[in-house]
Structures are given as C-alpha cells and as structure tokens.
Design a protein around this motif. Structure first.
Motif, PDB file in Angstrom:
ATOM      1  N   GLY A 238       0.818  -1.211   0.000  1.00 19.35           N
ATOM      2  CA  GLY A 238       0.000   0.000   0.000  1.00 19.35           C
ATOM      3  C   GLY A 238       0.845   1.251   0.000  1.00 19.35           C
ATOM      4  N   ASP A 239       1.908   1.251   0.801  1.00 15.57           N
ATOM      5  CA  ASP A 239       2.806   2.408   0.851  1.00 15.57           C
ATOM      6  C   ASP A 239       3.498   2.624  -0.497  1.00 15.57           C
ATOM      7  N   GLN A 240       3.870   1.533  -1.170  1.00 14.31           N
ATOM      8  CA  GLN A 240       4.505   1.660  -2.481  1.00 14.31           C
ATOM      9  C   GLN A 240       3.553   2.257  -3.507  1.00 14.31           C
ATOM     10  N   LEU A 241       2.293   1.816  -3.468  1.00 17.03           N
ATOM     11  CA  LEU A 241       1.319   2.372  -4.403  1.00 17.03           C
ATOM     12  C   LEU A 241       1.041   3.841  -4.092  1.00 17.03           C
ATOM     13  N   LEU A 242       0.938   4.187  -2.810  1.00 23.78           N
ATOM     14  CA  LEU A 242       0.728   5.588  -2.449  1.00 23.78           C
ATOM     15  C   LEU A 242       1.866   6.470  -2.954  1.00 23.78           C
ATOM     16  N   ALA A 243       3.090   5.937  -2.904  1.00 15.94           N
ATOM     17  CA  ALA A 243       4.246   6.709  -3.373  1.00 15.94           C
ATOM     18  C   ALA A 243       4.186   6.965  -4.871  1.00 15.94           C
ATOM     19  N   ARG A 244       3.438   6.127  -5.602  1.00 16.53           N
ATOM     20  CA  ARG A 244       3.344   6.291  -7.049  1.00 16.53           C
ATOM     21  C   ARG A 244       2.273   7.299  -7.458  1.00 16.53           C
ATOM     22  N   LEU A 245       1.571   7.857  -6.489  1.00 13.91           N
ATOM     23  CA  LEU A 245       0.499   8.813  -6.801  1.00 13.91           C
ATOM     24  C   LEU A 245       1.009  10.232  -7.000  1.00 13.91           C
ATOM     25  N   GLY A 246       2.291  10.461  -6.679  1.00 12.74           N
ATOM     26  CA  GLY A 246       2.847  11.797  -6.817  1.00 12.74           C
ATOM     27  C   GLY A 246       3.135  12.168  -8.267  1.00 12.74           C
ATOM     28  N   LYS A 247       3.455  13.411  -8.488  1.00 14.84           N
ATOM     29  CA  LYS A 247       3.763  13.920  -9.831  1.00 14.84           C
ATOM     30  C   LYS A 247       4.962  13.184 -10.418  1.00 14.84           C
ATOM     31  N   ASN A 248       4.831  12.743 -11.658  1.00 15.30           N
ATOM     32  CA  ASN A 248       5.886  12.074 -12.421  1.00 15.30           C
ATOM     33  C   ASN A 248       6.299  10.711 -11.851  1.00 15.30           C
ATOM     34  N   LYS A 249       5.489  10.148 -10.975  1.00 17.66           N
ATOM     35  CA  LYS A 249       5.835   8.860 -10.382  1.00 17.66           C
ATOM     36  C   LYS A 249       5.318   7.681 -11.210  1.00 17.66           C
ATOM     37  N   CYS A 250       4.529   7.974 -12.249  1.00 20.78           N
ATOM     38  CA  CYS A 250       4.099   6.968 -13.222  1.00 20.78           C
ATOM     39  C   CYS A 250       4.538   7.428 -14.612  1.00 20.78           C
ATOM     40  N   VAL A 251       4.629   6.501 -15.521  1.00 18.98           N
ATOM     41  CA  VAL A 251       4.935   6.864 -16.902  1.00 18.98           C
ATOM     42  C   VAL A 251       3.700   7.552 -17.485  1.00 18.98           C
ATOM     43  N   MET A 252       3.923   8.716 -18.070  1.00 18.71           N
ATOM     44  CA  MET A 252       2.801   9.501 -18.611  1.00 18.71           C
ATOM     45  C   MET A 252       2.138   8.786 -19.778  1.00 18.71           C
ATOM     46  N   LEU A 253       0.805   8.806 -19.780  1.00 20.49           N
ATOM     47  CA  LEU A 253       0.016   8.364 -20.927  1.00 20.49           C
ATOM     48  C   LEU A 253      -0.603   9.605 -21.532  1.00 20.49           C
ATOM     49  N   ASN A 254      -0.135   9.954 -22.718  1.00 17.66           N
ATOM     50  CA  ASN A 254      -0.627  11.150 -23.401  1.00 17.66           C
ATOM     51  C   ASN A 254      -1.573  10.728 -24.515  1.00 17.66           C
ATOM     52  N   VAL A 255      -2.846  11.050 -24.355  1.00 15.01           N
ATOM     53  CA  VAL A 255      -3.853  10.674 -25.344  1.00 15.01           C
ATOM     54  C   VAL A 255      -4.037  11.841 -26.302  1.00 15.01           C
ATOM     55  N   ILE A 256      -3.718  11.620 -27.561  1.00 14.36           N
ATOM     56  CA  ILE A 256      -3.834  12.644 -28.589  1.00 14.36           C
ATOM     57  C   ILE A 256      -5.245  12.576 -29.154  1.00 14.36           C
ATOM     58  N   ARG A 257      -6.008  13.574 -28.974  1.00  8.89           N
ATOM     59  CA  ARG A 257      -7.424  13.553 -29.390  1.00  8.89           C
ATOM     60  C   ARG A 257      -7.543  13.711 -30.901  1.00  8.89           C
TER      61      ARG A 257
END
Length: 257
Positions: A238-257
């Motif tokens: 749970g602590d590891q997942l919470l740490a991934r909620l911060g800015k830039n902590k996941c790989v960005m998914l950019n959806v081009i409309r």
C-alpha cells in the motif's frame, strides 16, 4: 537525426520507426536507433506513451547512444548530432518538441523525483488492453485497498480498448461498469507497467497497459458493481502504491485527441 527519405530529406527528427511483425518493443527501439544513427542504443526506461484513437501508439524511450557522422550517411539517415538549440534546425515535425522537453526535465531533476525505470515486460496479449489498478483508503483503519474482479479467477479489472475510439472514452465507460453511472471522484496517474510480446508472429500482437487510478473518497463511501470487490493489501505494498500517486511517479500516458 537528419532524414534521408525523399519526402523529408534534410529535416531533423528523433530516431523513430514502426515495430515490425514478430518484434518486441525493446528490440524495435534498439533496431531503429541502430538503423538511423548507426550505433547501439541501450534504453533505460519508457519516458511516456502516446496514443491516438485506440490503435496508434508511440512508445518513447530514453537511454544512451553515441553518434553517426555525415561520412556514414545512408538510406536511413544522413547523420546524427547533439543539439542544444532546436531553433537551429529544420524539423520534420514539431510533435517531438514536448517529448524532448519531458526528457530534459527527466535528466535535470533528481532521480527520486521521477518514476522508477520501466522497461516493457515480455508477456503475450492478443488484443489491446488496459488493466486498472484502482486504489482507495479505508477510513476505519487507514489501510489501502485495491479493486479486484471476481469474474472467474480473481484479477485486476481489465478491459479491451476500442481501436475506433479514444482510450479516454473507453476508460470512462469502463469506470461506469465498475462503479455505476455516478462513479466516485477519481484520478488516473499514469502507467505502471507495459506488457507486449510479438511471438509467435501473427498470434500475439496486443499490448496491455496497467494504469494506476486513485479514488478520492473513502472506501466506506464507495459502492462497486456486482462481481467487483475491494481487497486489502499488505501495508508495504500500500505504501509503495501511495508513493506512485505523486507527480511524475508513473509513466505519462498522453492521449492525442
């Protein structure tokens, strides 16, 4: 690198190309960089993933290379060069400018400010899928829970991506499947894993993106649809997942409309 193709000869672009049938993402990026710069590339991490509709994907890697000189020009490219000021160049297209800016931020900031290195896992999928890792906090004991599907074997909620529509549209509809027509406030944070394997050729050419989503309400206030349930996880996970909620902590998914 400076383009050699007749349609854009002389313009500059990042090394890029299509994944070939039977080729995984890592082999593809290494091959394309070798073809277009003449040198070996060792990827460190996925930097971001872009998609348009539900069938066009661009996987952006960063890593280390050396350079290709004009003397080694060929049909793939004329040369490669380290560039400080992009205004000096005639670019093939400007869509790479946000990618370059994100890479500059990635290298300018401390490593702990960003997500861990993420390399695609070799795992076969026949279709385009996303898997949702939905996290929520239980008010009574402050423990983190994740949403699971109880259809068949217990697994994370997984949905096929509609290739004719935006991934945003597919995600929005699937969230309603999980929580009903009035889902709780929630936030997608980005990608925490990418799975792909093109082998055997012609049988597995799908991709699975695992997307981390946080619910802003407490578990006690959120109802889930039939066949879905909240599962408490170990505190360290749970602590590891919470740490991934911060800015830039996941790989960005950019959806081009």
């Amino acid at each position: 690198m400076q383009e050699a193709k007749s349609s854009c000869a002389g313009t500059w672009y990042l090394p890029a190309g299509r994944v070939e049938p039977g080729e995984n993402l890592l082999d593809a990026v290494k091959r394309e960089v070798l073809e277009e710069t003449g040198l070996e590339f060792e990827p460190n991490t996925l930097l971001l993933v872009e998609c348009a509709q539900g069938h066009w994907y661009r996987f952006v890697f960063t890593g280390q290379v050396e350079l290709k000189t004009v003397a080694r020009a060929d049909a793939e490219s004329l040369q490669a060069s380290w560039i400080d000021d992009l205004n000096q160049l005639s670019l093939r297209a400007c869509d790479i400018l946000p990618l370059i800016e994100r890479a500059k931020q990635f290298y300018a900031e401390k490593p702990e400010a960003w997500h861990r290195p993420l390399i695609p896992a070799i795992s076969p999928h026949k279709n385009l899928l996303f898997r949702l890792i939905v996290v929520i906090r239980k008010k009574s004991n402050n423990r983190i829970h994740v949403l699971i599907s109880e259809k068949g074997n217990v697994h994370f909620p997984t949905c096929e991506i509609n290739p004719a529509k935006s991934i945003h549209s597919t995600l929005r509809k699937y969230i309603q499947v999980l929580f009903g027509s009035n889902p709780p406030p929630h936030k997608p944070h980005g990608i925490i894993s990418v799975e792909h394997s093109a082998q055997p050729t012609g049988e597995h050419d799908g991709i699975c993106l695992s997307i981390l989503i946080s619910c802003k309400s407490a578990l006690e206030d959120v109802a889930v649809s039939a066949n879905y349930a909240w599962m408490e996880i170990r505190k360290d996970l749970g602590d590891q997942l919470l740490a991934r909620l911060g800015k830039n902590k996941c790989v960005m998914l950019n959806v081009i409309r």
